[in-house]
Design an enzyme around this catalytic site. Structure first.
Site, short mmCIF file in Angstrom:
data_model
loop_
_atom_site.label_atom_id
_atom_site.label_comp_id
_atom_site.label_asym_id
_atom_site.label_seq_id
_atom_site.Cartn_x
_atom_site.Cartn_y
_atom_site.Cartn_z
N GLY A 14 51.53 75.48 103.87
CA GLY A 14 50.25 75.54 104.58
C GLY A 14 49.18 76.10 103.65
O GLY A 14 49.43 77.06 102.92
N ASP A 78 57.49 68.76 102.28
CA ASP A 78 58.36 68.18 101.25
C ASP A 78 59.23 69.19 100.52
O ASP A 78 58.78 69.87 99.61
CB ASP A 78 57.49 67.44 100.24
CG ASP A 78 56.68 66.36 100.93
OD1 ASP A 78 57.23 65.28 101.16
OD2 ASP A 78 55.51 66.63 101.28
N ASP A 127 57.20 81.55 101.62
CA ASP A 127 58.65 81.62 101.63
C ASP A 127 59.34 80.28 101.30
O ASP A 127 60.17 80.20 100.40
CB ASP A 127 59.02 82.08 103.05
CG ASP A 127 60.45 82.48 103.14
OD1 ASP A 127 60.95 83.07 102.18
OD2 ASP A 127 61.08 82.18 104.18
N GLY A 128 58.96 79.21 102.04
CA GLY A 128 59.61 77.91 101.86
C GLY A 128 59.34 77.33 100.49
O GLY A 128 60.26 76.91 99.77
N THR A 149 50.24 83.23 101.55
CA THR A 149 50.43 82.92 102.98
C THR A 149 49.55 83.84 103.82
O THR A 149 49.45 85.05 103.53
CB THR A 149 51.89 83.05 103.48
OG1 THR A 149 51.88 83.07 104.92
CG2 THR A 149 52.59 84.31 103.02
N ASP A 151 50.37 84.67 106.62
CA ASP A 151 51.31 85.45 107.44
C ASP A 151 51.66 86.81 106.82
O ASP A 151 52.14 87.70 107.50
CB ASP A 151 52.61 84.67 107.65
CG ASP A 151 52.40 83.41 108.46
OD1 ASP A 151 51.30 83.22 108.99
OD2 ASP A 151 53.34 82.59 108.55
N ARG A 290 41.44 84.37 130.63
CA ARG A 290 41.15 83.19 129.81
C ARG A 290 41.88 83.32 128.48
O ARG A 290 42.01 84.44 127.94
CB ARG A 290 39.66 83.07 129.51
CG ARG A 290 38.79 82.81 130.73
CD ARG A 290 38.95 81.38 131.25
NE ARG A 290 38.00 81.09 132.32
CZ ARG A 290 38.22 81.32 133.61
NH1 ARG A 290 39.35 81.87 133.99
NH2 ARG A 290 37.30 81.00 134.50
N HIS A 296 44.12 77.02 113.37
CA HIS A 296 43.77 76.75 111.97
C HIS A 296 42.39 77.25 111.57
O HIS A 296 42.07 77.25 110.38
CB HIS A 296 43.92 75.25 111.69
CG HIS A 296 45.35 74.82 111.75
ND1 HIS A 296 45.98 74.55 112.93
CD2 HIS A 296 46.27 74.67 110.77
CE1 HIS A 296 47.24 74.24 112.68
NE2 HIS A 296 47.44 74.29 111.38
O1 F6P Z 1 52.72 79.88 107.55
C1 F6P Z 1 51.37 79.77 107.78
C2 F6P Z 1 51.11 79.15 109.13
O2 F6P Z 1 49.72 79.09 109.24
C3 F6P Z 1 51.74 79.86 110.31
O3 F6P Z 1 51.09 81.04 110.68
C4 F6P Z 1 51.71 78.77 111.34
O4 F6P Z 1 52.73 78.94 112.28
C5 F6P Z 1 51.97 77.53 110.54
O5 F6P Z 1 51.58 77.82 109.21
C6 F6P Z 1 51.23 76.32 111.03
O6 F6P Z 1 51.62 75.21 110.28
P1 F6P Z 1 50.89 73.79 110.38
O7 F6P Z 1 49.63 73.85 109.56
O8 F6P Z 1 51.87 72.83 109.84
O9 F6P Z 1 50.56 73.55 111.82
#
Ligand code: F6P
Length: 373
Positions: A14, A78, A127-128, A149, A151, A290, A296
Site C-alpha cells: 500500500g 504481487d 511487513d509483506g 507503512t 500502520d 453517525r 484511504h
Molecule cells: O497496510 C496499510 C493499509 O493502509 C492498512 O491500514 C489497510 O488495512 C490496508 O492497507 C488497505 O489496503 P488496500 O489499499 O488494498 O485497500
C-alpha cells in the site's frame, strides 16, 4: 566485492505519504555523493517480474517531495515467491477444486535485475513487501530495506514513514466531527485504518480527545462503551467521539471484513466496524450516532514535514548502508537515531503491536478514555 555502480528503487505494498521523499533522498544521495546510476522499478514487484525499469535523474526527483503516493507506482498483490499462475489470455489458472495455482516466479525477477545490470536494490515496504525483500536477499540479491507503512507495525523500528501523516489526517478528522457532533448532541464514530495494530487510532484518539478508543489489541465490550457514554451524558457532556480501528475486535474476536481479494498476497480487506459500532451505540444509549470512515484519505496527499524529514534520513542512510555493503538489512529508527537491522530479524519477529499496559494506553485510561475493556 563487486563495486556498486547501478542501483534500483522499488516501492511495494500500500502506498503512503513519504515514498516520494525517500525516492528523492536515495536518488540525490546516490547520484550526487557517489555518482551512481539510479533506476526506478515501476509498479512494485509486478514491475520487477516484467522488467519495467526507468532511469531516474536528479531532475525527475527534484519536485516530488510534496507529492503523496509514489511516482514509481505500487502493487500490494504481487508476491513473486507465491505468484498466481495466469494463462496466455491473462486469466488466473485454477486447479480441479477451483483453487488458484501458484508458482515461485522469483528467478524471473533476479534475471531481470542481472540483465539490467543492477547491482543493488532499495525496497520500500511494510511487513509483506519486506518479507519478499528478505527472500530476495536470501537468493543473493543485494537488498536494502526501508520501512514504510501508515500502520507503524513493523518490528525493530520505532517509526515508519507515512505514520505521522496518517495520524495527522485522522486527528483532523476527529477534530472536524467533534464540532458537528457537539452541535447535534450526537455520538460520532470515526473508523481509522489499521488492520492488526491500533497505533494510528491510539495516537489520533489521544491527540483528537476521543472519549473511546477501540483497537485490535484490546477486544471491546460494546456495553462498556455505551456505559461510558451514558455516564458522560449524566455528567452533562451530551456528545461523544469514538475512534475505532478498522481491525478492532469485539469480545468474540471477530473483525469486520469488507472484501476478499482472491489473488492478493494478503487477501482480506477490513472495513465497516465504524458503522456497526455506531449502530450498536445508538441502540444502547438512545443517542443519535453517525459513522465516518477515513479510509484511504489517510494514505493520500502531502506528507507532513516530520515524515519528509524521516524519509530523507532513511533515504540517505540506506545509500550509506548500501555503499558500506550492508545488504539484507533495513534502516530503522531507534529513539532518535537511525540504525540498521537485519531483515531476517525484522521479518522473523511478529509485527509490532500496541501494548495494552503500555504508557499510551495507561495515560489515556487515566484521563478517562474508554477502551471497552
Ligand atoms: O497496510 C496499510 C493499509 O493502509 C492498512 O491500514 C489497510 O488495512 C490496508 O492497507 C488497505 O489496503 P488496500 O489499499 O488494498 O485497500
Amino acid at each position: 566485492m563487486k563495486e556498486i555502480k547501478k542501483v534500483a528503487i522499488l516501492t511495494a505494498g500500500g502506498d503512503c505519504p513519504g515514498l516520494n521523499p525517500v525516492i528523492r533522498a536515495v536518488t540525490k544521495t546516490a547520484i550526487t555523493k557517489y555518482g551512481l546510476e539510479v533506476m526506478g522499478v515501476r509498479h512494485g514487484y509486478f514491475g520487477l517480474y516484467h522488467g519495467d525499469f526507468i532511469k531516474l535523474g536528479l531532475e525527475d526527483v527534484e519536485d516530488i517531495f510534496t507529492k503523496g503516493g509514489t511516482i514509481l507506482y505500487s502493487s500490494n498483490k504481487d508476491n513473486l515467491f507465491q505468484y498466481p499462475v495466469k494463462d496466455e489470455n491473462g486469466n488466473l489458472v485454477r486447479d480441479e477444486n477451483g483453487k488458484l495455482v501458484y508458482e515461485d516466479a522469483s528467478d524471473v525477477a533476479v534475471e531481470n535485475l542481472k540483465k539490467a545490470g543492477i547491482d543493488a536494490i532499495f525496497i520500500l515496504g511494510g511487513d509483506g513487501s519486506l518479507t519478499s525483500a528478505r527472500d530476495f536477499a536470501r537468493k543473493g540479491v543485494k537488498v536494502i530495506g526501508i520501512p514504510k507503512t501508515i500502520d507503524n507495525d513493523l518490528a525493530h523500528t520505532d517509526y515508519t514513514f507515512g505514520f505521522d501523516t496518517a495520524v495527522t489526517v485522522a486527528t483532523d478528522g476527529l477534530d472536524r466531527v467533534r464540532t458537528t457532533g457537539m452541535s447535534h448532541h450526537r455520538i460520532m464514530v470515526v473508523e481509522i485504518m489499521g488492520r492488526g495494530a491500533g497505533w494510528m487510532t491510539l495516537h489520533a484518539g489521544i491527540a483528537g480527545a476521543a472519549d473511546a478508543i477501540l483497537i485490535p489489541e484490546i477486544p471491546y465490550d460494546i456495553n462498556k462503551v455505551a456505559e461510558k457514554i451514558q455516564k458522560d451524558k449524566a455528567n452533562g457532556k451530551d456528545f461523544s467521539i469514538v475512534a475505532v480501528a478498522e481491525g478492532a475486535k469485539s469480545l468474540d474476536g471477530k473483525q469486520v471484513v469488507s472484501k476478499i481479494i482472491e489473488d492478493s498476497a494478503d487477501s482480506i480487506r477490513l472495513g465497516g466496524v465504524g458503522a456497526l459500532v455506531a449502530d450498536q451505540l445508538e441502540k444502547l444509549t438512545g443517542s443519535e450516532a453517525r459513522a465516518t470512515t477515513l479510509g484511504h484519505i489517510q494514505r493520500g496527499g502531502t506528507p507532513t514535514s516530520r515524515d519528509r524529514i524521516l524519509s530523507a534520513r532513511y533515504g540517505y542512510a540506506a545509500v550509506e548502508l548500501c555503499m558500506n555493503g550492508g545488504f539484507g538489512r533495513m534502516v530503522a529508527l531507534r529513539g532518535d537515531k537511525i540504525i540498521d537491522v537485519s531483515l531476517e530479524d525484522v521479518i522473523g519477529q511478529k509485527t509490532k503491536n500496541v501494548d495494552p499496559n503500555g504508557e499510551y494506553v495507561t495515560l489515556a485510561k487515566a484521563m478517562g478514555i474508554c477502551f471497552g475493556d
